[in-house]
Design a protein around this motif. Structure first.
Motif, PDB file in Angstrom:
ATOM      1  N   PRO A 295       0.809  -1.226   0.000  1.00 51.92           N
ATOM      2  CA  PRO A 295       0.000   0.000   0.000  1.00 51.92           C
ATOM      3  C   PRO A 295       0.836   1.268   0.000  1.00 51.92           C
ATOM      4  N   VAL A 296       1.995   1.242   0.701  1.00 53.20           N
ATOM      5  CA  VAL A 296       2.868   2.418   0.731  1.00 53.20           C
ATOM      6  C   VAL A 296       3.418   2.708  -0.660  1.00 53.20           C
ATOM      7  N   MET A 297       3.860   1.653  -1.352  1.00 53.11           N
ATOM      8  CA  MET A 297       4.391   1.833  -2.696  1.00 53.11           C
ATOM      9  C   MET A 297       3.307   2.342  -3.652  1.00 53.11           C
ATOM     10  N   LYS A 298       2.071   1.837  -3.485  1.00 51.66           N
ATOM     11  CA  LYS A 298       0.984   2.309  -4.336  1.00 51.66           C
ATOM     12  C   LYS A 298       0.716   3.788  -4.106  1.00 51.66           C
ATOM     13  N   ARG A 299       0.764   4.190  -2.822  1.00 57.39           N
ATOM     14  CA  ARG A 299       0.534   5.607  -2.517  1.00 57.39           C
ATOM     15  C   ARG A 299       1.651   6.478  -3.087  1.00 57.39           C
ATOM     16  N   VAL A 300       2.908   5.996  -2.962  1.00 60.19           N
ATOM     17  CA  VAL A 300       4.039   6.750  -3.522  1.00 60.19           C
ATOM     18  C   VAL A 300       3.901   6.862  -5.033  1.00 60.19           C
ATOM     19  N   TRP A 301       3.515   5.749  -5.663  1.00 57.08           N
ATOM     20  CA  TRP A 301       3.340   5.765  -7.114  1.00 57.08           C
ATOM     21  C   TRP A 301       2.212   6.716  -7.513  1.00 57.08           C
ATOM     22  N   GLY A 302       1.147   6.766  -6.717  1.00 57.62           N
ATOM     23  CA  GLY A 302       0.053   7.695  -7.000  1.00 57.62           C
ATOM     24  C   GLY A 302       0.517   9.145  -6.904  1.00 57.62           C
ATOM     25  N   MET A 303       1.367   9.436  -5.894  1.00 60.79           N
ATOM     26  CA  MET A 303       1.895  10.792  -5.751  1.00 60.79           C
ATOM     27  C   MET A 303       2.784  11.155  -6.935  1.00 60.79           C
ATOM     28  N   ILE A 304       3.573  10.185  -7.407  1.00 60.95           N
ATOM     29  CA  ILE A 304       4.429  10.438  -8.568  1.00 60.95           C
ATOM     30  C   ILE A 304       3.585  10.725  -9.802  1.00 60.95           C
ATOM     31  N   ARG A 305       2.512   9.957  -9.984  1.00 66.54           N
ATOM     32  CA  ARG A 305       1.636  10.177 -11.137  1.00 66.54           C
ATOM     33  C   ARG A 305       0.975  11.546 -11.075  1.00 66.54           C
ATOM     34  N   HIS A 306       0.551  11.954  -9.872  1.00 72.23           N
ATOM     35  CA  HIS A 306      -0.070  13.267  -9.729  1.00 72.23           C
ATOM     36  C   HIS A 306       0.952  14.367 -10.015  1.00 72.23           C
ATOM     37  N   ALA A 307       2.194  14.184  -9.536  1.00 73.83           N
ATOM     38  CA  ALA A 307       3.235  15.173  -9.809  1.00 73.83           C
ATOM     39  C   ALA A 307       3.515  15.272 -11.307  1.00 73.83           C
ATOM     40  N   TYR A 308       3.502  14.116 -11.979  1.00 75.57           N
ATOM     41  CA  TYR A 308       3.743  14.131 -13.420  1.00 75.57           C
ATOM     42  C   TYR A 308       2.597  14.819 -14.157  1.00 75.57           C
ATOM     43  N   ASP A 309       1.363  14.609 -13.695  1.00 80.69           N
ATOM     44  CA  ASP A 309       0.225  15.295 -14.304  1.00 80.69           C
ATOM     45  C   ASP A 309       0.371  16.806 -14.184  1.00 80.69           C
ATOM     46  N   THR A 310       0.816  17.253 -12.989  1.00 81.54           N
ATOM     47  CA  THR A 310       1.023  18.683 -12.786  1.00 81.54           C
ATOM     48  C   THR A 310       2.134  19.208 -13.685  1.00 81.54           C
ATOM     49  N   TYR A 311       3.236  18.456 -13.771  1.00 81.16           N
ATOM     50  CA  TYR A 311       4.338  18.864 -14.643  1.00 81.16           C
ATOM     51  C   TYR A 311       3.890  18.956 -16.089  1.00 81.16           C
ATOM     52  N   ARG A 312       3.072  17.996 -16.521  1.00 79.16           N
ATOM     53  CA  ARG A 312       2.599  18.006 -17.904  1.00 79.16           C
ATOM     54  C   ARG A 312       1.706  19.215 -18.161  1.00 79.16           C
ATOM     55  N   MET A 313       0.858  19.549 -17.172  1.00 80.89           N
ATOM     56  CA  MET A 313       0.014  20.720 -17.314  1.00 80.89           C
ATOM     57  C   MET A 313       0.854  21.986 -17.435  1.00 80.89           C
ATOM     58  N   LEU A 314       1.882  22.119 -16.570  1.00 81.03           N
ATOM     59  CA  LEU A 314       2.749  23.296 -16.626  1.00 81.03           C
ATOM     60  C   LEU A 314       3.508  23.356 -17.948  1.00 81.03           C
ATOM     61  N   ARG A 315       3.945  22.194 -18.421  1.00 83.16           N
ATOM     62  CA  ARG A 315       4.680  22.163 -19.691  1.00 83.16           C
ATOM     63  C   ARG A 315       3.807  22.643 -20.840  1.00 83.16           C
ATOM     64  N   TRP A 316       2.566  22.189 -20.892  1.00 84.19           N
ATOM     65  CA  TRP A 316       1.653  22.635 -21.944  1.00 84.19           C
ATOM     66  C   TRP A 316       1.325  24.119 -21.800  1.00 84.19           C
ATOM     67  N   THR A 317       1.159  24.577 -20.546  1.00 84.50           N
ATOM     68  CA  THR A 317       0.873  25.999 -20.335  1.00 84.50           C
ATOM     69  C   THR A 317       2.009  26.871 -20.835  1.00 84.50           C
ATOM     70  N   LEU A 318       3.252  26.491 -20.489  1.00 87.60           N
ATOM     71  CA  LEU A 318       4.404  27.264 -20.937  1.00 87.60           C
ATOM     72  C   LEU A 318       4.566  27.197 -22.445  1.00 87.60           C
ATOM     73  N   TRP A 319       4.279  26.038 -23.030  1.00 87.87           N
ATOM     74  CA  TRP A 319       4.403  25.905 -24.476  1.00 87.87           C
ATOM     75  C   TRP A 319       3.401  26.800 -25.191  1.00 87.87           C
ATOM     76  N   ILE A 320       2.157  26.794 -24.715  1.00 91.21           N
ATOM     77  CA  ILE A 320       1.131  27.638 -25.335  1.00 91.21           C
ATOM     78  C   ILE A 320       1.460  29.115 -25.144  1.00 91.21           C
ATOM     79  N   ALA A 321       1.928  29.478 -23.922  1.00 89.84           N
ATOM     80  CA  ALA A 321       2.300  30.868 -23.677  1.00 89.84           C
ATOM     81  C   ALA A 321       3.444  31.293 -24.590  1.00 89.84           C
ATOM     82  N   GLY A 322       4.407  30.366 -24.808  1.00 86.92           N
ATOM     83  CA  GLY A 322       5.521  30.691 -25.700  1.00 86.92           C
ATOM     84  C   GLY A 322       5.066  30.896 -27.136  1.00 86.92           C
ATOM     85  N   VAL A 323       4.157  30.051 -27.589  1.00 87.32           N
ATOM     86  CA  VAL A 323       3.641  30.197 -28.954  1.00 87.32           C
ATOM     87  C   VAL A 323       2.909  31.524 -29.118  1.00 87.32           C
ATOM     88  N   LEU A 324       2.050  31.856 -28.144  1.00 86.83           N
ATOM     89  CA  LEU A 324       1.309  33.111 -28.223  1.00 86.83           C
ATOM     90  C   LEU A 324       2.244  34.312 -28.165  1.00 86.83           C
TER      91      LEU A 324
END
Length: 270
Positions: free
Chosen positions: A3-32
């Motif tokens: 269960p601990v490993m599953k929770r850690v993996w869930g936190m990593i996935r959430h962090a990656y989702d946030t990173y992906r959102m920021l990456r797309w935001t910066l990319w769109i801002a750069g294009v504009l």
């Protein structure tokens, strides 16, 4: 340990989702920003070319504002990044410039908070499939329509039985991660949104939006089930756990599990 490993993996996935959102935001801002920069440079060059010709051929008309109605020449030629940044710091706009992006990031992080794991007496419910009565029940409560919501809960998926779409009966809190097979964990989804969700942990924000929407279209006697928390309820006669009395429903609720009327199901949604 698992269960601990599953929770850690869930936190990593959430962090990656946030990173992906920021990456797309910066990319769109750069294009504009790039499009705005190229457009501004083109306008400035065009105005300067015309103005240079006027200075050479007819200097008395060189100050005509119709040549540069937006005053792009003076604005772009007067840009001084150092002075601009200094003015922002000097007049107190720095908190605004930095605060807005940080606020957007904070709001995004809040939407990633997962729904708490239900306190069930098992790692996986021994029963995997919902009963026919459960499936008929959610079909009636949801008016036969997919319950997936987007745009902060403002838009509900249009897929439904009436439109001939394939509908699935989903464990809101994944069965593989401890969610119960019962009406406190049952959501009606179309095939597309169920496959997209897979076994992802539901987020608190999306659960709350679903709950608020269900209060509008669930029949009054079933609104105790509007919050899909994934918990096993003792004595839920409809969900196969008759261990003790269920405070949420009367044992004689007057609901005919075999009754289904297409016109009733597809009446006005909300």
């Amino acid at each position: 340990m698992a269960p601990v490993m599953k929770r850690v993996w869930g936190m990593i996935r959430h962090a990656y989702d946030t990173y992906r959102m920021l990456r797309w935001t910066l990319w769109i801002a750069g294009v504009l920003a790039g499009i705005a920069g190229v457009t501004g440079a083109a306008l400035m060059g065009y105005a300067n070319r015309i103005r240079a010709g006027l200075y050479r051929d007819a200097p008395e008309y060189a100050a005509d504002t119709r040549i540069d109605p937006l005053h792009m020449t003076s604005i772009l030629s007067g840009i001084n990044p150092a002075a601009w940044w200094g003015s922002i710091i000097g007049d107190g706009r720095l908190p605004l410039v930095i605060g807005i992006p940080l606020l957007l990031i904070l709001l995004r992080l809040l939407t990633l908070i997962p729904l708490g794991r239900p306190d069930n007496p098992y790692d996986r419910d021994p029963r995997r499939l919902f009963s026919d009565a459960d499936e008929t029940w959610i079909r009636d409560c949801a008016r036969g329509r997919c319950e997936h919501r987007s745009l902060l809960g403002l838009w509900r998926c249009r897929a439904s039985y009436a439109h001939g779409d394939e509908m699935h009966h989903d464990h809101h809190y994944p069965w593989s991660k401890g969610g119960a097979t019962g009406r406190h964990n049952l959501v009606l989804l179309c095939k597309k949104h169920n496959l997209k969700k897979s076994d992802r942990l539901p987020r608190f924000c999306e659960t709350w939006l679903l709950y608020r929407a269900r209060l509008r279209y669930f029949p009054a006697r079933w609104r105790a089930y509007a919050w899909p928390d994934g918990k096993a309820v003792e004595g839920d006669a409809h969900s196969g756990n008759p261990v003790g009395p269920d405070p949420d429903i009367p044992m004689d609720d007057g609901f005919d599990d075999d009754y289904y009327d297409d016109e009733l199901i597809m009446e006005a949604d909300e």
